[in-house]
Write a protein that holds these residues in place. Structure first.
Motif, PDB file in Angstrom:
ATOM      1  N   CYS A 100       0.812  -1.207   0.000  1.00 57.42           N
ATOM      2  CA  CYS A 100       0.000   0.000   0.000  1.00 57.42           C
ATOM      3  C   CYS A 100       0.853   1.268   0.000  1.00 57.42           C
ATOM      4  O   CYS A 100       2.055   1.221   0.213  1.00 57.42           O
ATOM      5  N   SER A 101       0.175   2.371  -0.226  1.00 53.11           N
ATOM      6  CA  SER A 101       0.808   3.682  -0.197  1.00 53.11           C
ATOM      7  C   SER A 101      -0.170   4.665   0.431  1.00 53.11           C
ATOM      8  O   SER A 101      -1.386   4.497   0.326  1.00 53.11           O
ATOM      9  N   TRP A 102       0.389   5.714   1.049  1.00 55.07           N
ATOM     10  CA  TRP A 102      -0.457   6.766   1.603  1.00 55.07           C
ATOM     11  C   TRP A 102      -0.752   7.845   0.554  1.00 55.07           C
ATOM     12  O   TRP A 102      -1.433   8.822   0.859  1.00 55.07           O
ATOM     13  N   ILE A 103      -0.245   7.673  -0.637  1.00 53.32           N
ATOM     14  CA  ILE A 103      -0.395   8.679  -1.670  1.00 53.32           C
ATOM     15  C   ILE A 103      -1.458   8.266  -2.680  1.00 53.32           C
ATOM     16  O   ILE A 103      -1.341   7.230  -3.342  1.00 53.32           O
ATOM     17  N   TRP A 104      -2.504   9.066  -2.801  1.00 57.86           N
ATOM     18  CA  TRP A 104      -3.616   8.774  -3.682  1.00 57.86           C
ATOM     19  C   TRP A 104      -3.160   8.516  -5.120  1.00 57.86           C
ATOM     20  O   TRP A 104      -3.661   7.620  -5.782  1.00 57.86           O
ATOM     21  N   GLY A 110      -9.827   4.398  -8.429  1.00 64.44           N
ATOM     22  CA  GLY A 110     -10.474   5.133  -7.359  1.00 64.44           C
ATOM     23  C   GLY A 110     -11.972   5.188  -7.553  1.00 64.44           C
ATOM     24  O   GLY A 110     -12.448   5.199  -8.691  1.00 64.44           O
ATOM     25  N   GLY A 111     -12.720   5.202  -6.437  1.00 68.21           N
ATOM     26  CA  GLY A 111     -14.165   5.306  -6.523  1.00 68.21           C
ATOM     27  C   GLY A 111     -14.607   6.747  -6.706  1.00 68.21           C
ATOM     28  O   GLY A 111     -13.794   7.668  -6.703  1.00 68.21           O
ATOM     29  N   GLN A 112     -15.900   6.925  -6.827  1.00 64.21           N
ATOM     30  CA  GLN A 112     -16.465   8.253  -7.063  1.00 64.21           C
ATOM     31  C   GLN A 112     -16.577   9.063  -5.785  1.00 64.21           C
ATOM     32  O   GLN A 112     -16.741  10.283  -5.837  1.00 64.21           O
ATOM     33  N   GLY A 113     -16.502   8.398  -4.673  1.00 65.79           N
ATOM     34  CA  GLY A 113     -16.597   9.099  -3.404  1.00 65.79           C
ATOM     35  C   GLY A 113     -17.985   9.038  -2.812  1.00 65.79           C
ATOM     36  O   GLY A 113     -18.983   8.951  -3.546  1.00 65.79           O
ATOM     37  N   ILE A 114     -18.033   9.099  -1.487  1.00 64.64           N
ATOM     38  CA  ILE A 114     -19.310   9.072  -0.785  1.00 64.64           C
ATOM     39  C   ILE A 114     -19.200   9.996   0.422  1.00 64.64           C
ATOM     40  O   ILE A 114     -18.166  10.019   1.094  1.00 64.64           O
ATOM     41  N   GLN A 115     -20.239  10.768   0.648  1.00 69.17           N
ATOM     42  CA  GLN A 115     -20.198  11.785   1.692  1.00 69.17           C
ATOM     43  C   GLN A 115     -20.515  11.193   3.057  1.00 69.17           C
ATOM     44  O   GLN A 115     -21.467  10.420   3.213  1.00 69.17           O
TER      45      GLN A 115
END
Length: 120
Positions: A100-104, A110-115
């Motif tokens: 893994c990495s801490w850098i996006w 990547g997903g679309q995101g969720i609030q």
């Protein structure tokens, strides 16, 4: 190409819990959760290597748990004792490498995101 679909976000009161889910359409190595608030960069929250090793950002240690259901190709983020400062858009990420990495930017997908919104 692997697609990631997040679910489970919402609005809660401080101290409550939420569980985020992320379904991957194909093989992944490391899977991770990131979050972002307006005006700031995307920060890593929890990482899980292919072999199941986990790492957490300091502010969520002891409160958040990342887990994976391999047959379902799904990774979860259980968030307990939520705080207003946890309010953010949460993103699932995956990469082909097992580590893994801490850098996006080092993730392949990547997903679309969720609030997630936590009120005091």
């Amino acid at each position: 190409q692997v697609q990631l679909v997040e679910s489970g976000g919402g609005s809660v009161q401080a101290g409550e819990s939420l569980r985020l889910s992320c379904v991957a359409s194909g093989y992944t190595g490391c899977m991770a959760w990131f979050r972002q608030v307006p005006g700031k960069g995307r920060e890593g929250v929890a990482l899980m290597t292919r072999d199941g090793s986990t790492t957490y950002e300091d502010s969520v240690k002891g409160r958040f748990t990342i887990s994976k259901d391999n047959p379902k190709n799904t990774v979860y983020l259980q968030m307990n004792s939520l705080k207003p400062e946890d309010t953010a858009m949460y993103y699932c990420a995956a990469r082909s490498l097992a580590e893994c990495s801490w850098i996006w930017g080092r993730y392949d997908y990547g997903g679309q995101g969720i609030q997630v919104t936590v009120s005091s």
